[in-house]
Design an enzyme around this catalytic site. Structure first.
Site, PDB file in Angstrom:
ATOM      1  N   GLY A  79     -22.932 -27.874 -63.397  1.00  0.00           N
ATOM      2  CA  GLY A  79     -22.547 -28.893 -64.373  1.00  0.00           C
ATOM      3  C   GLY A  79     -23.273 -30.196 -64.077  1.00  0.00           C
ATOM      4  O   GLY A  79     -24.283 -30.219 -63.351  1.00  0.00           O
TER       5      GLY A  79
ATOM      6  N   LYS B 145     -22.023 -19.247 -61.442  1.00  0.00           N
ATOM      7  CA  LYS B 145     -21.429 -18.007 -61.935  1.00  0.00           C
ATOM      8  C   LYS B 145     -21.963 -17.683 -63.327  1.00  0.00           C
ATOM      9  O   LYS B 145     -21.765 -16.597 -63.844  1.00  0.00           O
ATOM     10  CB  LYS B 145     -19.904 -18.146 -61.998  1.00  0.00           C
ATOM     11  CG  LYS B 145     -19.256 -18.282 -60.634  1.00  0.00           C
ATOM     12  CD  LYS B 145     -17.727 -18.326 -60.724  1.00  0.00           C
ATOM     13  CE  LYS B 145     -17.215 -19.627 -61.267  1.00  0.00           C
ATOM     14  NZ  LYS B 145     -15.744 -19.724 -61.271  1.00  0.00           N
TER      15      LYS B 145
ATOM     16  N   THR C 153     -18.862 -29.337 -68.202  1.00  0.00           N
ATOM     17  CA  THR C 153     -19.769 -30.353 -68.758  1.00  0.00           C
ATOM     18  C   THR C 153     -20.195 -29.961 -70.156  1.00  0.00           C
ATOM     19  O   THR C 153     -20.161 -30.776 -71.088  1.00  0.00           O
ATOM     20  CB  THR C 153     -21.016 -30.495 -67.856  1.00  0.00           C
ATOM     21  OG1 THR C 153     -20.596 -30.936 -66.563  1.00  0.00           O
ATOM     22  CG2 THR C 153     -22.016 -31.474 -68.449  1.00  0.00           C
TER      23      THR C 153
ATOM     24  N   TYR D 253     -18.753 -28.415 -72.386  1.00  0.00           N
ATOM     25  CA  TYR D 253     -17.718 -28.549 -73.412  1.00  0.00           C
ATOM     26  C   TYR D 253     -17.254 -29.991 -73.615  1.00  0.00           C
ATOM     27  O   TYR D 253     -16.432 -30.256 -74.484  1.00  0.00           O
ATOM     28  CB  TYR D 253     -16.501 -27.681 -73.063  1.00  0.00           C
ATOM     29  CG  TYR D 253     -16.783 -26.208 -73.236  1.00  0.00           C
ATOM     30  CD1 TYR D 253     -16.844 -25.646 -74.500  1.00  0.00           C
ATOM     31  CD2 TYR D 253     -17.010 -25.389 -72.141  1.00  0.00           C
ATOM     32  CE1 TYR D 253     -17.118 -24.298 -74.666  1.00  0.00           C
ATOM     33  CE2 TYR D 253     -17.284 -24.046 -72.291  1.00  0.00           C
ATOM     34  CZ  TYR D 253     -17.338 -23.502 -73.558  1.00  0.00           C
ATOM     35  OH  TYR D 253     -17.623 -22.172 -73.722  1.00  0.00           O
TER      36      TYR D 253
ATOM     37  N   GLN E  74     -16.692 -33.455 -74.926  1.00  0.00           N
ATOM     38  CA  GLN E  74     -16.927 -33.939 -76.295  1.00  0.00           C
ATOM     39  C   GLN E  74     -17.177 -35.440 -76.326  1.00  0.00           C
ATOM     40  O   GLN E  74     -18.244 -35.925 -76.650  1.00  0.00           O
ATOM     41  CB  GLN E  74     -15.718 -33.605 -77.171  1.00  0.00           C
ATOM     42  CG  GLN E  74     -15.539 -32.139 -77.436  1.00  0.00           C
ATOM     43  CD  GLN E  74     -14.403 -31.863 -78.416  1.00  0.00           C
ATOM     44  OE1 GLN E  74     -13.765 -32.773 -78.941  1.00  0.00           O
ATOM     45  NE2 GLN E  74     -14.151 -30.595 -78.653  1.00  0.00           N
ATOM     46  N   GLY E  75     -16.123 -36.193 -75.933  1.00  0.00           N
ATOM     47  CA  GLY E  75     -16.099 -37.637 -76.173  1.00  0.00           C
ATOM     48  C   GLY E  75     -17.359 -38.351 -75.755  1.00  0.00           C
ATOM     49  O   GLY E  75     -18.070 -38.932 -76.588  1.00  0.00           O
TER      50      GLY E  75
ATOM     51  N   GLU F  64     -11.920 -44.612 -76.562  1.00  0.00           N
ATOM     52  CA  GLU F  64     -10.947 -43.544 -76.276  1.00  0.00           C
ATOM     53  C   GLU F  64      -9.773 -44.195 -75.566  1.00  0.00           C
ATOM     54  O   GLU F  64      -9.785 -45.417 -75.312  1.00  0.00           O
ATOM     55  CB  GLU F  64     -11.580 -42.445 -75.413  1.00  0.00           C
ATOM     56  CG  GLU F  64     -12.622 -41.620 -76.158  1.00  0.00           C
ATOM     57  CD  GLU F  64     -13.285 -40.561 -75.290  1.00  0.00           C
ATOM     58  OE1 GLU F  64     -12.712 -40.171 -74.265  1.00  0.00           O
ATOM     59  OE2 GLU F  64     -14.391 -40.138 -75.646  1.00  0.00           O
TER      60      GLU F  64
ATOM     61  N   HIS G 111      -4.570 -33.297 -71.545  1.00  0.00           N
ATOM     62  CA  HIS G 111      -5.116 -33.977 -72.718  1.00  0.00           C
ATOM     63  C   HIS G 111      -4.060 -33.915 -73.819  1.00  0.00           C
ATOM     64  O   HIS G 111      -3.479 -32.859 -74.058  1.00  0.00           O
ATOM     65  CB  HIS G 111      -6.408 -33.291 -73.173  1.00  0.00           C
ATOM     66  CG  HIS G 111      -7.246 -34.143 -74.072  1.00  0.00           C
ATOM     67  ND1 HIS G 111      -6.892 -34.420 -75.363  1.00  0.00           N
ATOM     68  CD2 HIS G 111      -8.409 -34.810 -73.852  1.00  0.00           C
ATOM     69  CE1 HIS G 111      -7.805 -35.212 -75.902  1.00  0.00           C
ATOM     70  NE2 HIS G 111      -8.738 -35.467 -74.997  1.00  0.00           N
TER      71      HIS G 111
ATOM     72  N   ARG H 180      -4.262 -41.801 -71.227  1.00  0.00           N
ATOM     73  CA  ARG H 180      -4.005 -40.415 -71.613  1.00  0.00           C
ATOM     74  C   ARG H 180      -2.655 -39.886 -71.138  1.00  0.00           C
ATOM     75  O   ARG H 180      -1.998 -39.123 -71.846  1.00  0.00           O
ATOM     76  CB  ARG H 180      -5.135 -39.565 -71.035  1.00  0.00           C
ATOM     77  CG  ARG H 180      -5.212 -38.206 -71.597  1.00  0.00           C
ATOM     78  CD  ARG H 180      -6.498 -37.563 -71.208  1.00  0.00           C
ATOM     79  NE  ARG H 180      -7.598 -38.051 -72.020  1.00  0.00           N
ATOM     80  CZ  ARG H 180      -8.867 -37.717 -71.804  1.00  0.00           C
ATOM     81  NH1 ARG H 180      -9.177 -36.921 -70.803  1.00  0.00           N
ATOM     82  NH2 ARG H 180      -9.823 -38.169 -72.586  1.00  0.00           N
TER      83      ARG H 180
ATOM     84  N   HIS I 297      -6.300 -30.362 -68.561  1.00  0.00           N
ATOM     85  CA  HIS I 297      -7.645 -30.831 -68.928  1.00  0.00           C
ATOM     86  C   HIS I 297      -8.497 -31.244 -67.741  1.00  0.00           C
ATOM     87  O   HIS I 297      -9.686 -30.938 -67.701  1.00  0.00           O
ATOM     88  CB  HIS I 297      -7.483 -32.010 -69.879  1.00  0.00           C
ATOM     89  CG  HIS I 297      -8.773 -32.556 -70.417  1.00  0.00           C
ATOM     90  ND1 HIS I 297      -9.638 -31.818 -71.203  1.00  0.00           N
ATOM     91  CD2 HIS I 297      -9.352 -33.780 -70.299  1.00  0.00           C
ATOM     92  CE1 HIS I 297     -10.683 -32.552 -71.533  1.00  0.00           C
ATOM     93  NE2 HIS I 297     -10.544 -33.752 -70.987  1.00  0.00           N
TER      94      HIS I 297
ATOM     95  N   ARG J 120      -7.116 -40.307 -64.836  1.00  0.00           N
ATOM     96  CA  ARG J 120      -8.517 -40.665 -65.113  1.00  0.00           C
ATOM     97  C   ARG J 120      -8.651 -41.394 -66.439  1.00  0.00           C
ATOM     98  O   ARG J 120      -8.071 -40.997 -67.452  1.00  0.00           O
ATOM     99  CB  ARG J 120      -9.349 -39.382 -65.170  1.00  0.00           C
ATOM    100  CG  ARG J 120     -10.802 -39.583 -65.509  1.00  0.00           C
ATOM    101  CD  ARG J 120     -11.481 -38.234 -65.559  1.00  0.00           C
ATOM    102  NE  ARG J 120     -10.880 -37.417 -66.582  1.00  0.00           N
ATOM    103  CZ  ARG J 120     -11.449 -37.139 -67.747  1.00  0.00           C
ATOM    104  NH1 ARG J 120     -12.634 -37.611 -68.040  1.00  0.00           N
ATOM    105  NH2 ARG J 120     -10.835 -36.373 -68.628  1.00  0.00           N
TER     106      ARG J 120
HETATM  107  C1  SIN Z   1     -12.268 -36.321 -75.112  1.00  0.00           C
HETATM  108  O1  SIN Z   1     -13.298 -36.249 -75.761  1.00  0.00           O
HETATM  109  O2  SIN Z   1     -11.176 -36.643 -75.569  1.00  0.00           O
HETATM  110  C2  SIN Z   1     -12.305 -35.959 -73.657  1.00  0.00           C
HETATM  111  C3  SIN Z   1     -13.017 -36.994 -72.918  1.00  0.00           C
HETATM  112  C4  SIN Z   1     -12.670 -36.872 -71.471  1.00  0.00           C
HETATM  113  O3  SIN Z   1     -11.884 -36.022 -71.083  1.00  0.00           O
HETATM  114  O4  SIN Z   1     -13.172 -37.695 -70.711  1.00  0.00           O
END
Ligand code: SIN
Length: 535
Positions: A16, A38, A50, A52, A54-55, A123, A243, A291, A350, A385
C-alpha cells in the site's frame, strides 16, 4: 523446510501507500529492496486498503490564509480526543506538503481547477477545505497507480524485487532479538527466508476481524500479529475507528462500499427515516463532526429507532455522479441512485488508530523492525484519526523508514536457524467476526468484550496449512489483543466508547497519553495459545 531466498537492504511487507513509498525512496537512495504482497502477480496492489481510499489526502494548502500546519494540528488534536502525541503529530503534518509534492513528482494526478490549483474538500473534523482528491472519490486508486509506475524502473533495474502471492509468516530475529528478515510462504506453499537488516511492516489494518467493514479481504491484522510474535510493543488497539457511512447491504459479509465523508463535505445530510437530522445538537460541526462522534450518533439513532440503518441524503450535492463516481457505482449496484434516493448507511469497522508502537522514524521496540501506515501507531491519530490523515502519514513515514534503512544498510546479519510457525490458535473466521461486531463495536462493555476474550482463549491450536489459516491465526491473536486493550481502558475516549464506563477519565488521560511510558502490550511468546499481556 525453509528455502534460502533473497537478500536485500530492506524487506517491505505490504504494497500500500507506506510500503511502496518506502520502497521507491529506498531504491532512489541506492538500496536493494524486496517487497512482499499477498496481492496477485498481475495486479499486486489491487486489494490494498490504499487502493480503496476514497476521500483523499489531508494536506495544508500553503496559499490558503485560513490554513497552516498549526491549524491542521489543532484539528488533528481535537479529533484525537486528548490521546494524540502532539510532537509526533506536528512533525508528520509538517512533512506532509513535501511528501505530497514527491508523490506528484512521481506522477500522481489530483483533481484541479482550470488554473492548475488543486481542488480541496472537507471531511469530518476539518475546520477548512484541505483534502485533495483524485478521480473524484478514487484517490487511493490513483495513489496506487502512481506508486507502481514510480516503482517500475527500479523493478526493471533489479534494485527492487516484488514477490506477489506471498504471505509473511514470521519476522525472524537473531539471538539478540534483532530483526534479520522474514519467513514467507509463496503461492505454492513453499517457505522462503528473505534476509535484510531492516524489515518494514506496512500491512494495513484489521477491519476484516469484524463482520462488516470497509476494508479489503486482506485486512486481517497480519502485521500486528507478526509484530507481537516478534516481541514488539503495540499500543492503542482499543481505538478501532468505525466509519459512520458504510453502505447498508443486509446479509452481506466482508468489505462493503464506503460512502466517503467528502459527500457530507459537499453538502449531503445524515438523516433518519423521516428526514430528520441525526447530528443536530450533538456537536457544533454537525454532520462534519469528528468521525467517532458521527458514528456514535448514527449508532444511537439506529438503537433508539430500532431500525437497521440510517440515511445519507446526497440529493442536493451538485453533480453527485460526476463528483463521486465510486460511491455512485456502489449505490447503483444495490439498485438505488444517490441523485434520487437517500442512501442507506450503517457504521462499519474502518481504521485501526493504534498498532505497532513506533518512534519518529517508524522504528519499533525490536531493533531492525519498522512499521508504517495503518499497522503503525505513531501517535498521530490518538484516540480517533482525523479523516484523510492516513494516506499523508503513509507517505511521510514511508520516506522516513527508507532513510532509516539507508542508515542501517550494511549492518551485518547473523545467520540464525528459525523455527517455522506451523501451528497456532485460531478461531473459526465467521464466529470471530460476529463476536467482534457484537462485543467490540461502536459501543462496548465489559460483558461483550469478555465474551470475545473467552472465545479467543478457547481457540484450539491447529495446523496452518493455507494463507487463510495463517490469516485466521493473526485475526484471532489481534482480536484477543483488541479486547484486552479495550477491557483495560475503563473509560470512554474517542472511538473507544464503553457503555459501562461512559465518562472520560481526566487523570488517566494524562497518564495514558505519555508515550515514554509502556503504553503498549506485549505478546507472551512462552504461551503457544497466547493471551495478551499488558506491559
Ligand atoms: C472517506 O473518504 O470518508 C474516508 C477517508 C478516510 O478514512 O480517511
Amino acid at each position: 523446510m525453509t528455502h534460502d531466498g533473497d537478500r536485500a537492504d530492506l524487506v517491505v511487507v505490504g504494497a500500500g501507500v507506506a510500503g511502496l513509498t518506502a520502497a521507491i525512496h529506498a531504491a532512489e537512495l541506492g538500496l536493494t529492496v524486496i517487497v512482499t504482497t499477498k496481492g496477485s502477480r498481475r495486479t499486486p496492489g489491487a486489494d490494498t486498503s490504499t487502493r480503496y481510499a476514497q476521500g483523499g489526502i489531508a494536506v495544508v494548502d500553503p496559499t490558503d490564509p485560513a490554513d497552516s500546519i498549526d491549524v491542521h494540528l489543532t484539528d488533528t488534536l481535537s479529533a484525537g480526543a486528548g490521546h494524540t502525541d502532539p510532537l509526533a503529530a506536528r512533525s508528520i503534518l509538517a512533512d506532509g506538503p513535501d511528501a505530497v509534492a514527491a508523490l506528484i513528482a512521481w506522477g500522481a494526478r489530483f483533481d484541479a481547477h482550470a488554473d492548475g490549483m488543486l481542488r480541496r474538500t472537507r471531511e469530518g473534523g476539518h475546520g477548512v477545505r484541505r483534502i485533495i482528491h483524485a478521480g473524484g472519490d478514487a484517490t487511493g486508486a490513483e495513489v496506487e497507480r502512481a506508486l507502481w509506475e514510480a516503482l517500475r524502473p527500479h523493478m526493471v533495474s533489479g534494485r527492487v524485487g516484488v514477490r506477489a502471492e506471498t504471505m509473511v509468516i514470521a519476522v525472524d530475529t537473531d539471538l539478540d532479538g534483532r530483526a534479520i528478515g522474514v519467513t514467507a510462504r509463496d503461492g505454492t506453499g513453499r517457505a522462503v527466508a528473505l534476509r535484510a537488516p531492516t524489515v518494514l511492516l506496512a500491512t494495513g489494518g484489521i477491519g476484516q476481524i469484524y463482520a462488516a467493514t470497509t476494508n479489503p479481504e486482506g485486512s486481517m491484522g497480519d502485521g500486528v500479529a507478526l509484530a507481537l510474535r516478534a516481541g514488539a510493543a503495540v499500543a492503542d488497539l482499543e481505538f478501532v475507528q468505525f466509519h459512520p457511512t458504510m453502505l447498508h447491504t443486509p446479509g452481506a459479509r466482508g468489505r462493503r462500499t464506503l460512502i466517503s465523508e467528502a459527500v457530507r463535505g459537499e453538502g449531503a445530510r445524515l438523516v433518519d427515516a423521516d428526514g430528520v437530522s441525526i447530528t443536530e445538537g450533538v456537536h457544533p460541526l454537525g454532520d462534519l463532526a469528528p468521525r467517532d462522534v458521527v458514528a456514535h450518533a448514527v449508532h444511537t439513532a439506529m438503537v433508539a429507532s430500532g431500525r437497521d440503518c440510517m440515511f445519507l441524503d446526497a440529493r442536493d450535492v451538485p453533480d453527485v455522479a460526476q463528483r463521486f463516481p465510486t460511491v455512485t457505482a456502489g449505490v447503483r449496484a444495490i439498485g438505488l441512485d444517490p441523485a434520487v434516493d437517500p442512501i442507506p448507511v450503517v457504521p462499519g469497522a474502518h481504521y485501526l488508530c493504534g498498532g505497532v508502537a513506533t518512534g519518529d522514524r517508524g522504528d519499533t521496540t525490536v531493533e531492525g523492525l519498522f512499521a508504517a501506515g495503518e499497522v503503525a501507531r505513531t501517535g498521530l491519530h490518538g484516540a480517533n484519526r482525523l479523516a484523510s490523515n492516513s494516506l499523508l502519514e503513509g507517505l511521510v513515514m514511508g520516506r522516513r523508514v527508507a532513510r532509516a534503512a539507508a542508515d542501517r544498510a550494511g549492518t551485518p546479519i547473523t545467520p540464525t536457524d528459525v523455527e517455522m510457525l506451523t501451528r497456532a490458535a485460531r478461531c473459526d473466521r465467521t464466529t470471530l467476526q460476529d463476536a467482534m461486531s457484537a462485543g467490540a463495536g461502536v459501543t462496548r462493555d465489559a460483558a461483550g468484550l469478555t465474551a470475545v476474550a473467552d472465545l479467543v482463549a478457547a481457540a484450539k491450536v491447529r495446523p496452518l496449512r493455507s494463507f487463510s489459516d495463517v490469516a485466521d491465526a493473526a485475526a484471532t491473536m489481534v482480536a484477543g489483543a483488541v479486547v484486552a486493550a479495550a477491557l483495560r481502558r475503563d473509560e470512554s475516549r474517542g472511538c473507544h466508547r464503553r457503555a459501562d464506563r461512559p465518562l472520560t477519565d481526566p487523570v488517566s488521560r494524562l497518564e495514558w497519553a505519555r508515550i515514554d511510558e509502556p503504553v503498549g502490550m506485549r505478546w507472551d511468546a512462552a504461551d503457544p495459545v497466547g493471551s495478551p499481556v499488558v506491559a
